[in-house]
Scaffold this motif. Structure first.
Motif, mmCIF file in Angstrom:
data_model
loop_
_atom_site.group_PDB
_atom_site.id
_atom_site.type_symbol
_atom_site.label_atom_id
_atom_site.label_comp_id
_atom_site.label_asym_id
_atom_site.label_seq_id
_atom_site.Cartn_x
_atom_site.Cartn_y
_atom_site.Cartn_z
ATOM 1 N N PRO A 1 0.746 -1.288 0.225
ATOM 2 C CA PRO A 1 0.116 -0.010 0.008
ATOM 3 C C PRO A 1 0.766 1.172 -0.026
ATOM 4 C CG PRO A 1 -0.021 -1.326 2.173
ATOM 5 C CD PRO A 1 0.677 -2.088 1.189
ATOM 6 N N ASP B 1 -0.916 -9.028 -12.597
ATOM 7 C CA ASP B 1 -2.340 -8.220 -12.671
ATOM 8 C C ASP B 1 -2.602 -7.164 -11.666
ATOM 9 O OD1 ASP B 1 -2.754 -9.281 -15.343
ATOM 10 O OD2 ASP B 1 -4.160 -11.094 -14.346
ATOM 11 N N PRO B 2 -3.083 -6.103 -12.137
ATOM 12 C CA PRO B 2 -3.512 -5.866 -13.112
ATOM 13 C C PRO B 2 -2.730 -5.037 -14.100
ATOM 14 C CG PRO B 2 -3.972 -4.136 -11.600
ATOM 15 C CD PRO B 2 -3.371 -5.133 -10.749
ATOM 16 N N VAL C 1 -10.313 -0.976 -7.625
ATOM 17 C CA VAL C 1 -10.229 -2.414 -7.175
ATOM 18 C C VAL C 1 -9.438 -3.380 -8.308
ATOM 19 C CG1 VAL C 1 -11.338 -2.625 -5.164
ATOM 20 C CG2 VAL C 1 -12.458 -3.049 -7.252
ATOM 21 N N GLU C 2 -10.026 -2.704 -9.639
ATOM 22 C CA GLU C 2 -9.879 -3.515 -10.899
ATOM 23 C C GLU C 2 -8.437 -3.352 -11.265
ATOM 24 O OE1 GLU C 2 -12.880 -5.130 -13.778
ATOM 25 O OE2 GLU C 2 -13.757 -3.377 -13.136
ATOM 26 N N SER D 1 -5.843 -1.629 -7.754
ATOM 27 C CA SER D 1 -5.638 -2.611 -6.968
ATOM 28 C C SER D 1 -4.494 -2.633 -5.868
ATOM 29 C CB SER D 1 -4.971 -3.796 -7.861
ATOM 30 O OG SER D 1 -6.212 -4.057 -8.770
ATOM 31 N N LEU E 1 -7.952 -2.127 -0.774
ATOM 32 C CA LEU E 1 -8.882 -1.873 -1.108
ATOM 33 C C LEU E 1 -9.800 -3.344 -1.174
ATOM 34 C CD1 LEU E 1 -8.315 0.361 -4.162
ATOM 35 C CD2 LEU E 1 -9.979 1.064 -2.253
ATOM 36 N N PHE E 2 -11.092 -3.541 -0.687
ATOM 37 C CA PHE E 2 -11.527 -4.997 -0.818
ATOM 38 C C PHE E 2 -13.079 -4.681 -1.050
ATOM 39 C CE2 PHE E 2 -13.586 -5.061 3.312
ATOM 40 C CZ PHE E 2 -12.832 -4.250 4.099
#
Lengths: 210, 626
Positions: B378, B416-417, B583-584, B587, B591-592
């Motif tokens: 983070p 990813d991402p 989030v996508e 990421s 974040l959740f």
């Protein structure tokens, strides 16, 4: 004979610290100890395991069939640890959840405890521990690792005494942080007393009421 | 960590002390009276430096993190031929970088003991390959020593210094991850007072100037020396036959393989004699021949390549010994990955015909727990860089970009991402391979390299690119530290590991000095400006360099937490449009999603605030938590 412990969690949860405390306490009790620290790629956020082997052994690697105790500081990581052995004597599982980004990235939510239990918990004696709440009660969410040590001590899952662990805590933490960790240990031990009763009454692996 | 603080104070009466293999190596070197140590950090060797950096000043040891392993070795060599005992340490692939001087200083020889520690990584826990550095011992004709546990690590390092000094030859000290990262009880010894004075180098050009005219004689002397050292190996306390020779079956083993063998035989009460080798080059040929003669069957238990096995088979052949030898060459042991007690048991069961122990398959299959690969932390500045580069490339309509990545935390950009790594080979290879891609393709080539890696090996390929008028965008991700191995300093820093002032070398000066004219700076916490800068650079021809500069989040967090200044963020659910972009595509691990809502884990959020920027959250729903 060797007593084999796997500690599992997420980088940053204090797993290596916990491993050191258990090991130093066992050493204090006059036993031989070997601990493995595999520092993978991650600084923080990846799966981390630490293995502690107490007794007469040579290397740090626990055989597939001889893990006596899993201490998981995080739900998924506890099950991952259990799954990495053929069988596990006992597992203490903190109900802490730390979301792996592999889930959110694909818009998935964290699996629920019941599902995990059903899928991976069969055949293993698992004690869920609300270690996060207890750590907060002790004064810091970071003290989950010490709460878990307290619970294990209280359940007689360590081949050493609480006094030996207390000695090591005093040696490990600076004055400022010692109070919280001593409190976390005490609360963990106290909780184990209540857990024993629960387990005896239900005598099932799915004891979620603690 | 408690042991680091107590490191110097660990007196004999405190014995044993609970030390990591790498800490034990540092302790052994200190007990041997080293006066100089140097390294380039690399897992699994890094803790040797962590430990020494804590005690070097107090003990009067000159310690430095060098720009790369080659320079580290050359510096240690100079200290050695000035009369100091010197230690240099690196990960296995680090020895590839240092291999040029490595081979030649064995010819010239040394004065003060010089030990070169290399940490191999069987099973590749944190490396790009699992090369078996024991082969370097043969390549360079250098004596080699291998410990199995922390106690041996400490004791054998001392012996390595003695050996080095006795024969004026460097000694290779080889560990593996399991030995370096194994913690165990160590009986420590006294720490001697070192001279700590400056030395006068006494010249001896016939030895230290490796012109052919000198090297030709040195090679012959080296081989003679090695003959004497072979006798030493046959008498060494580091090579030991164990048990009472009651068994028909013997095993010859070393390093971590020894531990796995012993654990396997102990738990299944298998009777076997063991010859444990700690002095692995030259092998104790007499001892091995004798051991072979006493047994009908001998099993070679070693990790990675059949290094000892080939030599042991040769010893048997030369001595006309007909003992049946089992190992990797005949398929009984695996040629890949580290050994463990279960794997050794499987091999022994086949050799000793113990059908009950042979397993058909590995026990666990079908586990589909959500994976948790290593992630950018983070607040990691690399997240911003990767996020913006990906967007810019897409917005600029660049088809088939080639992302050449490099060694460091930013290697994680391959996941990813981001998916922004097409090659990743070795230190500095991002710019190196970008040279070739630029020459043979018309694709846009983007090289990612960290500050420490740039200083280490990124400068020569950049010179090559400018000199040859090639096209590429080089993004130097400058977080001001060697992050992945534990925040060691690098030449960009103004302070050394000890907080003492040193001269920081600004990357932009180096880059401009090489002749790059398109040099931009950006702050990856400022996505909007970063976006504009990257867009501009993507459309330039020739060599463009962007320096993406922002302090490593771990260092930043440490400072902020100390001052209690962290402001964490939360998602305002009323504003959240649930586009899921954060989030996508961004990421961050904080974040959740819970019950369909995006949340921020307050114990993970480090308050960098980058996710609150409109380029990540167009709804401005991410706010400072009140």
């Amino acid at each position: 004979m060797t007593y084999n412990i796997r500690l599992a969690g997420v980088g940053g949860q204090g797993i290596i610290t916990a491993g050191n405390i258990i090991s130093e306490a066992a050493m204090r009790s006059g036993q031989k100890v070997i601990m493995s620290e595999i520092h993978g790629l991650s600084q923080r956020g990846g799966s981390v395991t630490v293995d502690v082997r107490i007794g007469d052994c040579y290397g740090p690697i626990i055989s597939q069939s001889s893990c006596d105790l899993v201490i998981g500081l995080e739900l998924i990581e506890t099950f991952r640890a259990i799954e990495s052995f053929e069988n596990v004597g006992t597992a203490l599982m903190s109900t802490e959840k730390i979301n792996p980004i592999s889930l959110s990235m694909h818009k998935k939510e964290y699996p629920c405890l019941e599902d995990l239990m059903e899928k991976y918990g069969m055949g293993t004696r698992i004690y869920p521990v609300e270690a996060g709440e207890i750590a907060m009660e002790a004064g810091s969410s970071k003290a989950v690792n010490i709460v878990m040590i307290g619970v294990a001590l209280g359940l007689n899952l360590f081949p050493m005494t609480a006094d030996e662990v207390v000695y090591v805590l005093k040696d490990t933490f600076p004055e400022k942080k010692l109070g919280i960790n001593m409190k976390a240990l005490e609360l963990g031990i106290a909780l184990s007393g209540r857990m024993k009763t629960n387990i005896r009454e239900n005598s099932t692996i799915q004891n979620r009421s603690s | 960590m408690a042991d680091l603080v107590q490191f110097i104070d660990s007196k004999i009466e405190k014995n044993p002390v609970f030390l990591l293999g790498n800490e034990a190596i540092a302790r052994g070197a200190v007990e041997a009276g080293i006066e100089f140590a140097s390294s380039y950090p690399g897992t699994p060797s890094s803790e040797v430096g962590e430990t020494l950096s804590h005690v070097a000043d107090k003990l009067g040891i000159k310690f430095l993190y060098s720009v790369n392993e080659k320079v580290a070795l050359e510096s240690a060599f100079a200290a050695s031929i000035s009369g100091m005992r010197s230690l240099v340490f690196m990960k296995h692939v680090g020895l590839n970088v240092a291999s040029d001087p490595f081979v030649s200083i064995v010819y010239t020889g040394t004065r003060g003991g010089l030990v070169i520690m290399t940490a191999d990584d069987p099973s590749m826990f944190s490396s790009q390959n699992e090369q078996d550095n024991r082969h370097y011992a043969d390549l360079a004709h250098i004596p080699m020593i291998e410990p199995s546990n922390p106690q041996e690590a400490k004791d054998f390092v001392k012996a390595a210094f003695e050996l080095s000094e006795k024969y004026h030859i460097p000694v290779l000290f080889r560990t593996t991850t399991r030995v370096s990262h194994m913690r165990g009880p160590v009986n420590v010894g006294e720490i001697p007072k070192i001279k700590g004075t400056r030395r006068v180098f006494e010249r001896d050009p016939e030895r230290f100037v490796s012109l052919p005219v000198n090297a030709i004689g040195l090679k012959k002397m080296l081989m003679e020396k090695l003959g004497e050292i072979a006798v030493e190996s046959d008498m060494s306390f580091m090579n030991k036959a164990q048990s009472n020779m009651v068994s028909e079956i013997g095993a010859i083993t070393s390093g971590s393989g020894y531990n796995s063998l012993m654990d396997a035989v102990a738990s299944h009460s298998i009777e076997i004699d063991v010859l444990k080798i700690g002095f692995t080059n030259p092998l104790p040929r007499g001892m091995i021949a004798e051991f072979l003669r006493k047994h009908d069957k001998v099993v070679i238990v070693e990790e990675l390549d059949p290094y000892m096995e080939e030599k042991i088979r040769a010893i048997a052949q030369i001595n006309g010994i007909r003992t049946r030898i089992y190992g990797k060459l005949d398929g009984y042991f695996p040629l890949v990955y580290e050994l463990n007690p279960d794997a050794v048991l499987q091999s022994l069961a086949r050799i000793l015909n113990m059908p009950g122990y042979i397993q058909g398959k590995s026990p666990k299959t079908g586990v589909d727990l959500p994976p948790r690969p290593p992630v950018l932390c983070p607040g990691c500045p690399h997240r911003g860089t990767y996020y913006v580069v990906k967007r810019s490339v897409r917005m600029s309509n660049i088809k088939n970009p080639i992302y050449a990545s490099d060694i460091g935390c930013y290697s994680l950009g391959t996941y990813d991402p981001f998916d922004e790594a097409d090659t990743l080979i070795s230190m500095g290879s991002s710019i190196g391979v970008a040279n070739g891609f630029s020459m043979v393709t018309d694709q846009k080539v983007i090289a990612f390299i960290g500050d420490s890696t740039f200083y280490h090996s990124g400068i020569p390929p950049l010179i090559n690119a400018v000199h040859n008028n090639l096209n590429m965008l080089v993004i130097i991700m400058d977080n001001g530290t060697t992050a992945m191995t534990g925040q060691q300093p690098n030449p960009g820093n103004e302070l050394d590991y000890n907080g003492k002032p040193v001269t920081g070398i600004p990357i932009e000066d180096v880059v401009r000095g090489i002749g790059v004219s398109n040099v931009s700076l950006l702050d990856p916490y400022n996505l909007k400006e970063s976006f504009a800068t990257i867009n501009r650079s993507l459309h330039q021809t020739g060599v463009s360099v962007i320096i993406s500069r922002r302090e490593c989040a771990i260092i930043r967090d440490r400072k902020l937490r100390k001052n209690g200044e962290i402001e964490i963020y939360t998602v305002n659910q009323d504003k959240c449009g649930k586009c899921m972009n954060c989030v996508e595509n961004f990421s961050c691990p904080a974040l959740f999603i819970e019950k369909g809502e995006i949340q921020i884990n307050p114990s993970i959020c480090d308050g960098c605030g980058v996710c609150a920027e409109p380029l990540v959250c167009p709804f401005n729903a991410i706010e400072v938590k009140k």
